[in-house]
Structures are given as structure tokens and as C-alpha cells.
Design a protein around this motif. Structure first.
Motif, short mmCIF file in Angstrom:
data_model
loop_
_atom_site.label_atom_id
_atom_site.label_comp_id
_atom_site.label_asym_id
_atom_site.label_seq_id
_atom_site.Cartn_x
_atom_site.Cartn_y
_atom_site.Cartn_z
N GLY A 18 0.76 -1.36 -0.08
CA GLY A 18 -0.01 0.03 0.17
C GLY A 18 0.81 1.06 0.05
O GLY A 18 0.32 2.34 -0.12
N GLY A 19 2.27 1.09 0.17
CA GLY A 19 3.06 2.27 0.25
C GLY A 19 3.39 2.79 -1.20
O GLY A 19 3.04 2.43 -2.20
N SER A 20 4.11 3.60 -1.05
CA SER A 20 4.52 4.31 -2.36
C SER A 20 5.98 4.70 -2.44
O SER A 20 6.80 4.69 -1.54
N SER A 63 -1.34 -4.50 -15.24
CA SER A 63 -1.23 -4.60 -13.72
C SER A 63 -0.95 -3.34 -12.80
O SER A 63 -0.91 -3.33 -11.51
N VAL A 64 -0.19 -2.35 -13.43
CA VAL A 64 0.20 -1.14 -12.75
C VAL A 64 -0.49 0.07 -13.19
O VAL A 64 -0.50 1.18 -12.57
N LYS A 65 -1.62 -0.13 -14.24
CA LYS A 65 -2.37 0.93 -14.69
C LYS A 65 -3.31 1.76 -13.48
O LYS A 65 -3.99 0.75 -12.62
N GLY A 66 -3.15 2.79 -13.26
CA GLY A 66 -3.70 3.36 -12.27
C GLY A 66 -3.04 3.81 -10.99
O GLY A 66 -3.66 4.33 -10.04
N ARG A 67 -1.88 2.82 -10.73
CA ARG A 67 -1.26 2.91 -9.59
C ARG A 67 0.37 3.61 -10.01
O ARG A 67 0.87 4.36 -8.96
N PHE A 68 0.63 3.34 -11.12
CA PHE A 68 2.11 3.90 -11.50
C PHE A 68 1.70 5.14 -12.56
O PHE A 68 0.90 5.05 -13.31
N THR A 69 2.77 6.04 -12.58
CA THR A 69 2.73 7.31 -13.51
C THR A 69 4.06 7.58 -14.00
O THR A 69 5.21 7.57 -12.91
N LEU A 97 1.51 0.14 -3.64
CA LEU A 97 2.30 -0.92 -4.11
C LEU A 97 1.97 -2.30 -3.36
O LEU A 97 1.55 -2.35 -2.47
N LYS A 98 2.25 -3.50 -4.24
CA LYS A 98 1.84 -4.96 -3.95
C LYS A 98 2.84 -5.72 -3.90
O LYS A 98 4.06 -5.26 -4.58
N PRO A 99 2.85 -6.74 -3.08
CA PRO A 99 4.06 -7.52 -2.98
C PRO A 99 4.65 -7.94 -4.20
O PRO A 99 5.88 -8.17 -4.52
N GLU A 100 3.71 -8.22 -5.31
CA GLU A 100 3.92 -8.73 -6.55
C GLU A 100 4.59 -7.44 -7.28
O GLU A 100 5.18 -7.82 -8.52
#
Length: 115
Positions: free
Chosen positions: A15-17, A62-68, A85-88
């Protein structure tokens, strides 16, 4: 000669950044396509995100909406802001440069660990 130097990796909880940065030198940065790849132990290297010289971006699903991904042509840097962020997402992340998405230059990578 071409140099790509990544920074910003580290260990975070789920969940972190984190924000990764790549400083480039030795080529016409503004004209280059830039990208971020990652490789986890036992896995193949995979593209995470790319940004073309005209600013168009692309992300793996898998990273859409989370990574920029973003670039600063004045500073010759490309960044990857990662949130939720997720463990994967745990992997070594590499900066890449090339003509469009034909990446021929790579950095040494920076480790991201999510637990």
C-alpha cells in the motif's frame, strides 16, 4: 557514452509509495523513448511503462492506475511514481532508453521490495 542511473528504490509496506528516478546522459534525451522495466527473481524481465519523446505513455495492465511515468527533458530525467504498491511489484527496476520503444541502453537497476 550513454549512462542511465536509477535511484529511489527501497523497501515499503503493501500500500505504500515510491518514486523511482533515472538520470540520463550521453545522448539526446528529448528525442529518446524512455522506459521502465522490472525483473523479479525467477521471472523474465517485463516492461512496466514507457514514455515516448512526444509524451505518449503506456503501462502494463497490472500497474495502470497505480504507476505514473513522467519525463523532464530539461533535467534529462524520467521518473516512475508508484503508489498502492503490492508484493507482486517486488523486483529490480531498470531504466531504458532508445529510439521509440526500441531500447538499446539500460541502467544498472534499483531494487524495490514490497512486503
Amino acid at each position: 557514452h550513454v549512462q542511465l542511473v536509477e535511484s529511489g528504490g527501497g523497501s515499503v509496506q503493501t500500500g505504500g509509495s515510491l518514486t523511482l528516478s533515472c538520470t540520463a546522459s550521453g545522448f539526446a534525451f528529448a528525442d529518446a523513448g524512455m522506459g521502465w522495466y522490472r525483473q523479479a527473481p525467477g521471472n523474465e524481465c517485463e516492461v512496466v511503462s514507457t514514455i515516448l519523446s512526444d509524451g505518449r505513455t503506456n503501462y502494463r495492465d497490472s500497474v495502470k492506475g497505480r504507476f505514473t511515468i513522467s519525463r523532464d527533458n530539461a533535467k534529462n530525467t524520467v521518473s516512475l511514481q508508484m503508489s498502492n504498491l503490492k508484493p507482486e511489484d517486488t523486483a529490480r527496476y531498470y531504466c531504458a532508453a532508445g529510439v521509440s520503444t526500441n531500447f538499446g541502453y539500460w541502467g544498472q537497476g534499483t531494487q524495490v521490495t514490497v512486503s
